[in-house]
Design a protein around this motif. Structure first.
Motif, PDB file in Angstrom:
ATOM      1  N   ALA A 179      -7.697  13.764   3.247  1.00 19.55           N
ATOM      2  CA  ALA A 179      -7.158  15.048   2.812  1.00 19.55           C
ATOM      3  C   ALA A 179      -8.145  15.721   1.858  1.00 19.55           C
ATOM      4  O   ALA A 179      -8.979  15.066   1.233  1.00 19.55           O
ATOM      5  CB  ALA A 179      -5.836  14.805   2.113  1.00 19.55           C
ATOM      6  N   GLU A 223      -7.659   7.240   9.604  1.00 24.17           N
ATOM      7  CA  GLU A 223      -6.911   8.470   9.339  1.00 24.17           C
ATOM      8  C   GLU A 223      -7.789   9.523   8.677  1.00 24.17           C
ATOM      9  O   GLU A 223      -8.696   9.189   7.911  1.00 24.17           O
ATOM     10  CB  GLU A 223      -5.721   8.155   8.436  1.00 24.17           C
ATOM     11  N   PRO A 251      -0.786  17.885   2.062  1.00 24.89           N
ATOM     12  CA  PRO A 251      -1.887  17.027   2.519  1.00 24.89           C
ATOM     13  C   PRO A 251      -1.388  15.646   2.923  1.00 24.89           C
ATOM     14  O   PRO A 251      -0.424  15.135   2.357  1.00 24.89           O
ATOM     15  CB  PRO A 251      -2.757  16.924   1.264  1.00 24.89           C
ATOM     16  N   ALA A 252      -2.044  15.062   3.908  1.00 31.68           N
ATOM     17  CA  ALA A 252      -1.732  13.680   4.272  1.00 31.68           C
ATOM     18  C   ALA A 252      -2.328  12.772   3.213  1.00 31.68           C
ATOM     19  O   ALA A 252      -3.509  12.877   2.906  1.00 31.68           O
ATOM     20  CB  ALA A 252      -2.335  13.361   5.629  1.00 31.68           C
ATOM     21  N   MET A 253      -1.489  11.952   2.627  1.00 31.45           N
ATOM     22  CA  MET A 253      -1.998  11.048   1.587  1.00 31.45           C
ATOM     23  C   MET A 253      -1.910   9.622   2.121  1.00 31.45           C
ATOM     24  O   MET A 253      -0.832   9.090   2.276  1.00 31.45           O
ATOM     25  CB  MET A 253      -1.178  11.205   0.316  1.00 31.45           C
ATOM     26  N   PRO A 254      -3.052   9.016   2.406  1.00 24.64           N
ATOM     27  CA  PRO A 254      -3.022   7.677   2.986  1.00 24.64           C
ATOM     28  C   PRO A 254      -2.493   6.659   1.990  1.00 24.64           C
ATOM     29  O   PRO A 254      -2.506   6.902   0.782  1.00 24.64           O
ATOM     30  CB  PRO A 254      -4.491   7.400   3.323  1.00 24.64           C
ATOM     31  N   PRO A 255      -2.025   5.501   2.486  1.00 24.28           N
ATOM     32  CA  PRO A 255      -1.542   4.461   1.569  1.00 24.28           C
ATOM     33  C   PRO A 255      -2.641   4.041   0.602  1.00 24.28           C
ATOM     34  O   PRO A 255      -3.824   4.154   0.911  1.00 24.28           O
ATOM     35  CB  PRO A 255      -1.164   3.317   2.492  1.00 24.28           C
ATOM     36  N   GLU A 256      -2.227   3.542  -0.537  1.00 23.10           N
ATOM     37  CA  GLU A 256      -3.183   3.101  -1.560  1.00 23.10           C
ATOM     38  C   GLU A 256      -3.682   1.696  -1.247  1.00 23.10           C
ATOM     39  O   GLU A 256      -3.059   0.948  -0.496  1.00 23.10           O
ATOM     40  CB  GLU A 256      -2.467   3.076  -2.916  1.00 23.10           C
ATOM     41  N   ASN A 257      -4.798   1.355  -1.851  1.00 23.15           N
ATOM     42  CA  ASN A 257      -5.235  -0.035  -1.809  1.00 23.15           C
ATOM     43  C   ASN A 257      -4.465  -0.796  -2.875  1.00 23.15           C
ATOM     44  O   ASN A 257      -4.614  -0.529  -4.069  1.00 23.15           O
ATOM     45  CB  ASN A 257      -6.732  -0.132  -2.104  1.00 23.15           C
ATOM     46  N   ALA A 258      -3.641  -1.719  -2.450  1.00 26.33           N
ATOM     47  CA  ALA A 258      -2.806  -2.435  -3.419  1.00 26.33           C
ATOM     48  C   ALA A 258      -3.644  -3.445  -4.189  1.00 26.33           C
ATOM     49  O   ALA A 258      -4.555  -4.054  -3.625  1.00 26.33           O
ATOM     50  CB  ALA A 258      -1.674  -3.131  -2.695  1.00 26.33           C
ATOM     51  N   PRO A 259      -3.344  -3.618  -5.467  1.00 31.25           N
ATOM     52  CA  PRO A 259      -4.075  -4.627  -6.252  1.00 31.25           C
ATOM     53  C   PRO A 259      -3.655  -6.030  -5.827  1.00 31.25           C
ATOM     54  O   PRO A 259      -2.615  -6.196  -5.196  1.00 31.25           O
ATOM     55  CB  PRO A 259      -3.624  -4.330  -7.685  1.00 31.25           C
ATOM     56  N   PRO A 304       0.809  -1.234   0.000  1.00 29.29           N
ATOM     57  CA  PRO A 304       0.000   0.000   0.000  1.00 29.29           C
ATOM     58  C   PRO A 304       0.839   1.280   0.000  1.00 29.29           C
ATOM     59  O   PRO A 304       0.574   2.207  -0.770  1.00 29.29           O
ATOM     60  CB  PRO A 304      -0.829  -0.126   1.282  1.00 29.29           C
ATOM     61  N   ARG A 305       1.856   1.323   0.849  1.00 33.83           N
ATOM     62  CA  ARG A 305       2.701   2.528   0.898  1.00 33.83           C
ATOM     63  C   ARG A 305       3.558   2.641  -0.366  1.00 33.83           C
ATOM     64  O   ARG A 305       3.785   3.727  -0.875  1.00 33.83           O
ATOM     65  CB  ARG A 305       3.615   2.501   2.126  1.00 33.83           C
ATOM     66  N   ASP A 353      -8.850   6.991  -6.071  1.00 31.03           N
ATOM     67  CA  ASP A 353      -7.897   6.077  -5.478  1.00 31.03           C
ATOM     68  C   ASP A 353      -7.029   6.734  -4.419  1.00 31.03           C
ATOM     69  O   ASP A 353      -6.557   6.095  -3.501  1.00 31.03           O
ATOM     70  CB  ASP A 353      -7.000   5.480  -6.566  1.00 31.03           C
ATOM     71  N   LEU A 354      -6.801   8.019  -4.586  1.00 33.14           N
ATOM     72  CA  LEU A 354      -5.995   8.703  -3.582  1.00 33.14           C
ATOM     73  C   LEU A 354      -6.642   8.637  -2.212  1.00 33.14           C
ATOM     74  O   LEU A 354      -5.990   8.785  -1.206  1.00 33.14           O
ATOM     75  CB  LEU A 354      -5.800  10.172  -3.981  1.00 33.14           C
ATOM     76  N   GLY A 377      -8.548   5.997  -1.388  1.00 35.14           N
ATOM     77  CA  GLY A 377      -8.847   4.605  -1.093  1.00 35.14           C
ATOM     78  C   GLY A 377      -8.266   4.271   0.277  1.00 35.14           C
ATOM     79  O   GLY A 377      -7.259   4.803   0.692  1.00 35.14           O
ATOM     80  N   GLU A 378      -8.914   3.381   0.963  1.00 42.18           N
ATOM     81  CA  GLU A 378      -8.502   3.122   2.333  1.00 42.18           C
ATOM     82  C   GLU A 378      -7.739   1.814   2.420  1.00 42.18           C
ATOM     83  O   GLU A 378      -8.255   0.765   2.050  1.00 42.18           O
ATOM     84  CB  GLU A 378      -9.723   3.064   3.239  1.00 42.18           C
ATOM     85  N   ALA A 379      -6.529   1.870   2.912  1.00 41.87           N
ATOM     86  CA  ALA A 379      -5.818   0.648   3.224  1.00 41.87           C
ATOM     87  C   ALA A 379      -6.383   0.114   4.533  1.00 41.87           C
ATOM     88  O   ALA A 379      -6.905   0.873   5.349  1.00 41.87           O
ATOM     89  CB  ALA A 379      -4.335   0.932   3.371  1.00 41.87           C
ATOM     90  N   LEU A 421       2.826   1.547  -3.290  1.00 39.81           N
ATOM     91  CA  LEU A 421       1.968   1.986  -4.389  1.00 39.81           C
ATOM     92  C   LEU A 421       1.722   3.495  -4.297  1.00 39.81           C
ATOM     93  O   LEU A 421       1.715   4.191  -5.314  1.00 39.81           O
ATOM     94  CB  LEU A 421       0.647   1.208  -4.379  1.00 39.81           C
ATOM     95  N   GLY A 422       1.535   3.982  -3.076  1.00 36.34           N
ATOM     96  CA  GLY A 422       1.366   5.427  -2.881  1.00 36.34           C
ATOM     97  C   GLY A 422       2.577   6.193  -3.409  1.00 36.34           C
ATOM     98  O   GLY A 422       2.449   7.207  -4.105  1.00 36.34           O
ATOM     99  N   ARG A 467      -5.480   1.827   7.776  1.00 38.19           N
ATOM    100  CA  ARG A 467      -5.505   3.285   7.855  1.00 38.19           C
ATOM    101  C   ARG A 467      -6.926   3.856   7.787  1.00 38.19           C
ATOM    102  O   ARG A 467      -7.106   5.000   7.403  1.00 38.19           O
ATOM    103  CB  ARG A 467      -4.676   3.861   6.683  1.00 38.19           C
TER     104      ARG A 467
END
Lengths: 197, 228
Positions: free
Chosen positions: A120, A117, B7-15, A28-29, A106-107, A109-111, A31-32, A114
């Motif tokens: 933004a 949190e 801005p705080a950018m949360p982790p993405e949902n990984a495929p 997840p991180r 997607d920005l 999207g919730e892992a 990918l971010g 998280r």
């Protein structure tokens, strides 16, 4: 959840479930990071898959007891650079209307870890991503790693394969450039939320 | 510098994992992981045996008996350190990390390259009867020493490159240069004990030059081998 070192060790011992856990922990991180670098969700996802395939092929290079995360980030960094060079452009820019709605969604999207949190401001996120896209690769990477992903300068330097001093310079220049770019765009300060760093 | 409100950018949902990756996991087998100190020991052992074999094949220098023993031993130890230290920085990462010590590897390359050229130019005792001098007039004849030095460097560089395959996604040029400088120093050690040409130009620019050339060649070639 086990830490990355333990998972990497079990994975090298042939435990496939440890790889899945490692993927769930790191992807997840990562990918971010790749989304911020590549500016295109589909490209970032492809780079993520390539990165983990390279990790798999190079797993015998793992040193037991070492934190594999900076190494995995380094592979992602290198994979991004190779892809950017291959396409003869450093950043895959989003065309008008192309993919943007998907990316914005997607920005936020919730892992799994998280969900609590704060979210933004979408406009600020978009403005930041647009401004990041205008930075040179090295400065963008330095800002993403040190200001957005919360890595220390030493960790960022290790990931990029450079010295701490060089990373500090890149981060400072990138941050200054980003500040000017965002200042020029002048987002509504009342809407600004989230991680001020 | 005023603070920027990022801005705080949360982790993405990984495929999900790709089909290719799932297929790889389906046949996952245990692998032997990298052991840096063991690899360094193997590299040093194999390289020194190779260097000693070359010396047996090439014979020791003819002016050995007339040269100051202290100088011979001190320079040989210097070459030996020049071989081991860059290889150590190239192969052995800091505790708890996987990536090599790039800064120290780079420093070792620079110090070895400049140091051994300078040392050879400045300090080069010779036997009045048994040593040979080339000077500028016959400087070109030194190519044989260059070839021997590079041949000596080949084994540590190749062994090091094999050990580092897949371990260097970034910074591989400096690490490769360190392996090359280390190998070049092994070449310098072989030449120090084999070559009786004792003028400063030859000892400094050719014997010392092996370190520089080996580091450059290794930096140009090895990253292609270590990258997979």
């Amino acid at each position: 959840m086990a830490d990355a070192k333990e998972l990497m060790g079990r994975y090298c011992d042939g435990d496939a479930s440890a790889f899945r856990e490692l993927y769930a922990l790191v992807a997840p991180r990562l990918l971010g990071y790749l989304v911020k670098m590549a500016r295109h969700r589909a490209v970032a996802e492809d780079l993520l898959q390539q990165t983990f395939m390279k990790v798999h092929r190079a797993r015998s290079a793992y040193v037991r007891g070492a934190d594999p995360v900076p190494w995995i980030y380094s592979i992602a960094h290198r994979t991004f650079l190779d892809e950017a060079r291959r396409q003869q452009r450093a950043v895959v820019r989003v065309g008008e209307g192309d993919e943007l709605p998907e990316q914005q969604a997607d920005l936020h999207g919730e892992a799994a870890d998280r969900r609590d949190e704060p979210r933004a401001d979408p406009e600020l996120v978009k403005a930041t991503l647009d401004a990041l896209a205008e930075l040179p690769d090295q400065q963008r990477e330095a800002v993403v790693l040190t200001k957005l992903d919360g890595k220390s300068v030493a960790e960022a330097a290790e990931i990029a394969g450079t010295t701490v001093g060089a990373m500090k310079v890149r981060a400072h220049r990138g941050y200054e450039a980003l500040r000017k770019l965002l200042g020029r765009r002048a987002p509504d300060p009342a809407k600004a939320t989230g991680g001020s760093k | 510098m005023s603070e920027l409100d990022l801005p705080a950018m949360p982790p993405e949902n990984a495929p999900p994992l790709s089909a290719a990756m799932e297929a790889e996991l389906g046949k996952l087998a245990p692998v032997r992981t990298r052991r840096p100190l063991y690899q360094l020991a193997v590299l040093a052992g194999v390289s020194l045996i190779y260097g000693a074999s070359l010396l047996v094949f090439l014979t020791m220098r003819e002016d050995l008996e007339d040269l100051p023993m202290f100088w011979l031993a001190a320079v040989a130890i210097g070459w030996l350190f020049g071989f081991l230290v860059p290889c150590y920085f190239a192969l052995v990462p800091r505790e708890g990390t996987m990536t090599p010590r790039l800064r120290l590897a780079a420093a070792a390359v620079v110090v070895a390259s400049i140091g051994f050229v300078t040392l050879g130019l400045l300090i080069h005792p010779m036997s009045p009867t048994l040593s040979t001098t080339y000077g500028w007039e016959r400087f070109g004849r030194g190519h044989t020493c260059l070839e021997i030095g590079l041949a000596s460097a080949l084994v540590p560089v190749v062994v090091g490159a094999l050990f580092l395959r897949g371990a260097l996604p970034v910074g591989s040029r400096w690490v490769a240069a360190a392996l090359g400088a280390g190998g070049g120093c092994l070449g310098g050690l072989v030449l120090h004990l084999h070559c009786s040409v004792a003028d400063g130009m030859h000892v400094g620019l050719v014997h010392g030059g092996v370190v520089v050339l080996s580091a450059l060649l290794s930096a140009a070639i090895v990253p292609r081998a270590t990258d997979r």
